[in-house]
Write an enzyme that holds these catalytic residues in place. Sequence first.
Site, PDB file in Angstrom:
ATOM      1  N   HIS A  29       4.363   0.162 -11.231  1.00 31.16           N
ATOM      2  CA  HIS A  29       4.074  -1.273 -11.192  1.00 31.16           C
ATOM      3  C   HIS A  29       2.842  -1.534 -10.342  1.00 31.16           C
ATOM      4  O   HIS A  29       2.349  -0.645  -9.657  1.00 31.16           O
ATOM      5  CB  HIS A  29       5.278  -2.076 -10.679  1.00 31.16           C
ATOM      6  CG  HIS A  29       5.593  -1.893  -9.229  1.00 31.16           C
ATOM      7  ND1 HIS A  29       6.217  -0.777  -8.723  1.00 31.16           N
ATOM      8  CD2 HIS A  29       5.374  -2.704  -8.163  1.00 31.16           C
ATOM      9  CE1 HIS A  29       6.379  -0.915  -7.421  1.00 31.16           C
ATOM     10  NE2 HIS A  29       5.867  -2.069  -7.043  1.00 31.16           N
TER      11      HIS A  29
ATOM     12  N   HIS B 118       0.843  -4.908  -8.011  1.00 30.96           N
ATOM     13  CA  HIS B 118       0.818  -6.274  -7.475  1.00 30.96           C
ATOM     14  C   HIS B 118      -0.638  -6.644  -7.268  1.00 30.96           C
ATOM     15  O   HIS B 118      -1.443  -5.801  -6.858  1.00 30.96           O
ATOM     16  CB  HIS B 118       1.508  -6.358  -6.104  1.00 30.96           C
ATOM     17  CG  HIS B 118       2.947  -5.967  -6.119  1.00 30.96           C
ATOM     18  ND1 HIS B 118       3.918  -6.738  -6.705  1.00 30.96           N
ATOM     19  CD2 HIS B 118       3.579  -4.892  -5.596  1.00 30.96           C
ATOM     20  CE1 HIS B 118       5.092  -6.150  -6.544  1.00 30.96           C
ATOM     21  NE2 HIS B 118       4.908  -5.024  -5.878  1.00 30.96           N
TER      22      HIS B 118
ATOM     23  N   TYR C 124      -4.623   3.752  -3.779  1.00 28.28           N
ATOM     24  CA  TYR C 124      -4.852   2.722  -4.796  1.00 28.28           C
ATOM     25  C   TYR C 124      -4.466   1.345  -4.277  1.00 28.28           C
ATOM     26  O   TYR C 124      -3.553   0.690  -4.783  1.00 28.28           O
ATOM     27  CB  TYR C 124      -4.084   3.066  -6.072  1.00 28.28           C
ATOM     28  CG  TYR C 124      -4.336   4.482  -6.522  1.00 28.28           C
ATOM     29  CD1 TYR C 124      -5.636   4.909  -6.793  1.00 28.28           C
ATOM     30  CD2 TYR C 124      -3.297   5.389  -6.647  1.00 28.28           C
ATOM     31  CE1 TYR C 124      -5.882   6.227  -7.184  1.00 28.28           C
ATOM     32  CE2 TYR C 124      -3.539   6.691  -7.052  1.00 28.28           C
ATOM     33  CZ  TYR C 124      -4.825   7.101  -7.307  1.00 28.28           C
ATOM     34  OH  TYR C 124      -5.074   8.385  -7.692  1.00 28.28           O
TER      35      TYR C 124
END
Length: 173
Positions: free
Chosen positions: A60, A62, A144
Amino acid sequence: MMNYRRNRVQGGTYFFTVVTANRAPVFSSATAVACLRSSFSSVKRCFPFSIEAMVVLPDHLHSIWTLPEDDHDFSRRWRLIKTGFTKRVKGVPGLPTCVNGSLWQKRFWEHTIRDGRDFERHVDYIHFNPVKHGYVARASDWPYSSFHRFVREGILPVDWAADEDLLVGVGRE
């Protein structure tokens, strides 16, 4: 079919959570993350927006975006980013393949940032997320993340650590 209500604010700032299909670890390689970056760049050229903060985890991501003053269409941008990424990784050896026709969970979660405090809480949540999920011991260890840009710009110290209690209830996964 459900009709989702989205809070659309011209020039708004939004926090997003986007998840892979079946929580597959789609972003487990540097090559996959590079394909995602390329997809973001391509969409930003045609439909500008600012990425205020972001983290990409294996299953996932954000991010916080600010849209141009005369624009509120974040849904189109997400559709194009997802589609562009899927096309970029298709057929690349060692990169993910579609799960039931898609690499992505349908839709995404969005929250309109209300004020400076709300913005700071969501930025902290983003930067702390790799620690929360046990991928690293410190935010600076996760490659990342916009955390590194915040350090370069002098906004956060390299040894920054958030108090997990402050982050409870921020974001969805």
